[in-house]
Design an enzyme around this catalytic site. Structure first.
Site, PDB file in Angstrom:
ATOM      1  N   LYS A  15       0.829  -1.216   0.000  1.00 18.63           N
ATOM      2  CA  LYS A  15       0.000   0.000   0.000  1.00 18.63           C
ATOM      3  C   LYS A  15       0.864   1.267   0.000  1.00 18.63           C
ATOM      4  O   LYS A  15       0.618   2.179  -0.772  1.00 18.63           O
ATOM      5  CB  LYS A  15      -0.923   0.034   1.241  1.00 18.63           C
ATOM      6  CG  LYS A  15      -1.877  -1.141   1.338  1.00 18.63           C
ATOM      7  CD  LYS A  15      -2.770  -1.018   2.566  1.00 18.63           C
ATOM      8  CE  LYS A  15      -2.038  -1.028   3.888  1.00 18.63           C
ATOM      9  NZ  LYS A  15      -1.524  -2.345   4.316  1.00 18.63           N
ATOM     10  N   ARG A  88      -9.166   1.045   8.947  1.00 15.45           N
ATOM     11  CA  ARG A  88      -8.821  -0.330   9.298  1.00 15.45           C
ATOM     12  C   ARG A  88      -9.941  -1.006  10.070  1.00 15.45           C
ATOM     13  O   ARG A  88      -9.810  -2.195  10.415  1.00 15.45           O
ATOM     14  CB  ARG A  88      -7.564  -0.335  10.159  1.00 15.45           C
ATOM     15  CG  ARG A  88      -6.275  -0.668   9.418  1.00 15.45           C
ATOM     16  CD  ARG A  88      -5.149  -0.533  10.420  1.00 15.45           C
ATOM     17  NE  ARG A  88      -3.950  -1.243  10.078  1.00 15.45           N
ATOM     18  CZ  ARG A  88      -2.922  -0.735   9.398  1.00 15.45           C
ATOM     19  NH1 ARG A  88      -2.984   0.478   8.901  1.00 15.45           N
ATOM     20  NH2 ARG A  88      -1.846  -1.452   9.199  1.00 15.45           N
ATOM     21  N   ARG A 127      12.146  -6.719   4.439  1.00 10.41           N
ATOM     22  CA  ARG A 127      12.253  -5.274   4.700  1.00 10.41           C
ATOM     23  C   ARG A 127      13.105  -5.025   5.949  1.00 10.41           C
ATOM     24  O   ARG A 127      13.944  -4.132   5.964  1.00 10.41           O
ATOM     25  CB  ARG A 127      10.831  -4.714   4.898  1.00 10.41           C
ATOM     26  CG  ARG A 127      10.765  -3.259   5.282  1.00 10.41           C
ATOM     27  CD  ARG A 127       9.387  -2.673   5.037  1.00 10.41           C
ATOM     28  NE  ARG A 127       8.422  -2.999   6.090  1.00 10.41           N
ATOM     29  CZ  ARG A 127       7.124  -2.708   6.037  1.00 10.41           C
ATOM     30  NH1 ARG A 127       6.618  -2.129   4.965  1.00 10.41           N
ATOM     31  NH2 ARG A 127       6.319  -3.010   7.022  1.00 10.41           N
ATOM     32  N   ARG A 139      11.732  -1.258  11.889  1.00  7.12           N
ATOM     33  CA  ARG A 139      10.441  -0.993  12.547  1.00  7.12           C
ATOM     34  C   ARG A 139      10.220  -1.987  13.684  1.00  7.12           C
ATOM     35  O   ARG A 139      10.425  -3.184  13.520  1.00  7.12           O
ATOM     36  CB  ARG A 139       9.307  -1.118  11.524  1.00  7.12           C
ATOM     37  CG  ARG A 139       9.002   0.190  10.826  1.00  7.12           C
ATOM     38  CD  ARG A 139       7.967   0.033   9.753  1.00  7.12           C
ATOM     39  NE  ARG A 139       6.715  -0.593  10.205  1.00  7.12           N
ATOM     40  CZ  ARG A 139       5.613  -0.627   9.478  1.00  7.12           C
ATOM     41  NH1 ARG A 139       5.584  -0.053   8.289  1.00  7.12           N
ATOM     42  NH2 ARG A 139       4.534  -1.214   9.932  1.00  7.12           N
ATOM     43  N   ARG A 150      -0.426  -8.628  13.679  1.00  6.83           N
ATOM     44  CA  ARG A 150      -0.891  -7.696  12.635  1.00  6.83           C
ATOM     45  C   ARG A 150      -1.781  -8.410  11.630  1.00  6.83           C
ATOM     46  O   ARG A 150      -2.792  -7.860  11.183  1.00  6.83           O
ATOM     47  CB  ARG A 150       0.313  -7.070  11.915  1.00  6.83           C
ATOM     48  CG  ARG A 150       0.933  -5.927  12.720  1.00  6.83           C
ATOM     49  CD  ARG A 150       2.377  -5.695  12.347  1.00  6.83           C
ATOM     50  NE  ARG A 150       2.566  -5.092  11.037  1.00  6.83           N
ATOM     51  CZ  ARG A 150       3.744  -5.015  10.422  1.00  6.83           C
ATOM     52  NH1 ARG A 150       4.826  -5.520  10.986  1.00  6.83           N
ATOM     53  NH2 ARG A 150       3.841  -4.451   9.241  1.00  6.83           N
TER      54      ARG A 150
HETATM   55  P1  ADP Z   1       1.457  -2.134   7.901  1.00  7.54           P
HETATM   56  O1  ADP Z   1       0.311  -1.915   6.983  1.00  7.54           O
HETATM   57  O2  ADP Z   1       2.712  -2.532   7.172  1.00  7.54           O
HETATM   58  O3  ADP Z   1       1.150  -3.027   9.061  1.00  7.54           O
HETATM   59  P2  ADP Z   1       1.289   0.614   8.886  1.00  7.54           P
HETATM   60  O4  ADP Z   1       2.455   1.518   8.824  1.00  7.54           O
HETATM   61  O5  ADP Z   1       0.121   0.943   8.026  1.00  7.54           O
HETATM   62  O6  ADP Z   1       1.899  -0.797   8.592  1.00  7.54           O
HETATM   63  O7  ADP Z   1       0.746   0.514  10.406  1.00  7.54           O
HETATM   64  C1  ADP Z   1       1.598   0.141  11.463  1.00  7.54           C
HETATM   65  C2  ADP Z   1       0.816   0.065  12.762  1.00  7.54           C
HETATM   66  O8  ADP Z   1       0.221   1.340  13.061  1.00  7.54           O
HETATM   67  C3  ADP Z   1      -0.370  -0.906  12.780  1.00  7.54           C
HETATM   68  O9  ADP Z   1       0.013  -2.221  13.052  1.00  7.54           O
HETATM   69  C4  ADP Z   1      -1.223  -0.288  13.904  1.00  7.54           C
HETATM   70  O10 ADP Z   1      -0.689  -0.580  15.174  1.00  7.54           O
HETATM   71  C5  ADP Z   1      -1.058   1.199  13.669  1.00  7.54           C
HETATM   72  N1  ADP Z   1      -2.091   1.739  12.739  1.00  7.54           N
HETATM   73  C6  ADP Z   1      -1.871   2.304  11.517  1.00  7.54           C
HETATM   74  N2  ADP Z   1      -3.025   2.700  10.964  1.00  7.54           N
HETATM   75  C7  ADP Z   1      -4.010   2.381  11.835  1.00  7.54           C
HETATM   76  C8  ADP Z   1      -5.431   2.513  11.843  1.00  7.54           C
HETATM   77  N3  ADP Z   1      -6.087   3.072  10.797  1.00  7.54           N
HETATM   78  N4  ADP Z   1      -6.124   2.070  12.915  1.00  7.54           N
HETATM   79  C9  ADP Z   1      -5.503   1.539  13.966  1.00  7.54           C
HETATM   80  N5  ADP Z   1      -4.178   1.365  14.034  1.00  7.54           N
HETATM   81  C10 ADP Z   1      -3.420   1.776  12.994  1.00  7.54           C
END
Ligand code: ADP
Length: 194
Positions: A15, A88, A127, A139, A150
């Site tokens: 994404k 999400r 990564r 990360r 996740r």
């Molecule tokens: P990825 O999609 O690779 O897991 P992101 O950078 O999108 O990574 O998100 C990392 C973390 O940030 C998620 O695992 C969650 O803890 C938090 N997060 C990001 N966006 C949201 C969201 N819309 N709602 C709740 N938690 C979020």
């Protein structure tokens, strides 16, 4: 023509990569809640401290916090947004509809990046290894344990959005297993011409 789109898919689906590409090719504005939360964490704010622990475990941050972050960004105005990692949950999806309505805007498409779990694990572990090799920070949630959480959060809380947007006639899917440029091409083909 300006469009507001959501990129939907599990962690590691690509994404962020595709959103960044669309900012270049289409001048869209990327709104990544993951990036916003990591910025909050880096700033050392009280909220940043609270979310860091939740993120490291691989759990979702509360709806209130992420909806607040998106509300703040949208309050700055503009159009042509790519929502990356948001919504999400169904509550976040409803909040987004409302926020866009308030601005006199709507959602044009939801693009699902389809991939399988084995690839996700490889990509995310890859990564982390790349970052390590380059001496860059890894990360905190890019490890096997957090990834399991996740993925579970994705299937339990986020994947219902696929059915929801499908029912609204807004869902379009692309094969996220193709290489980056091919996926970008497939996404471009789904969007109205600029
Ligand atoms: P990825 O999609 O690779 O897991 P992101 O950078 O999108 O990574 O998100 C990392 C973390 O940030 C998620 O695992 C969650 O803890 C938090 N997060 C990001 N966006 C949201 C969201 N819309 N709602 C709740 N938690 C979020």
């Amino acid at each position: 023509m300006s469009v507001n789109i959501i990129l939907l898919g599990p962690p590691g689906a690509g994404k962020g990569t595709q959103a960044a590409n669309l900012t270049q090719t289409r001048g869209l504005v990327q709104l990544s809640t993951g990036d916003m939360l990591r910025e909050a964490q880096a700033s050392g704010s009280e909220m940043g401290r609270r979310v860091a622990e939740v993120m490291a475990k691989g759990q979702l941050v509360t709806d209130d916090i992420v909806i607040g972050l998106i509300r703040e960004k949208l309050a700055q105005g503009g159009s042509g947004f790519i929502f990356d990692g948001f919504p999400r949950t169904l509550a976040q999806a409803d909040a987004l509809t409302e926020l866009l309505n308030d601005m006199g805007q709507s959602l044009d498409a939801v693009i699902e990046l389809r991939v399988n779990d084995e690839v996700l694990v490889d990509r995310i572990v890859g990564r982390a290894e790349q970052a390590r090799a380059a001496g860059q920070p890894v990360r905190a949630d890019d490890n096997a344990e957090s990834l399991k959480t996740r993925l579970m959060a994705y299937y339990k809380q986020t994947s219902p959005l696929i059915g929801y947007y499908h029912a609204k006639g807004m869902l379009k899917a692309v094969d996220g297993l193709k290489d980056i440029d091919a996926v970008a091409g497939d996404i471009a083909a789904l969007l109205p011409l600029p």
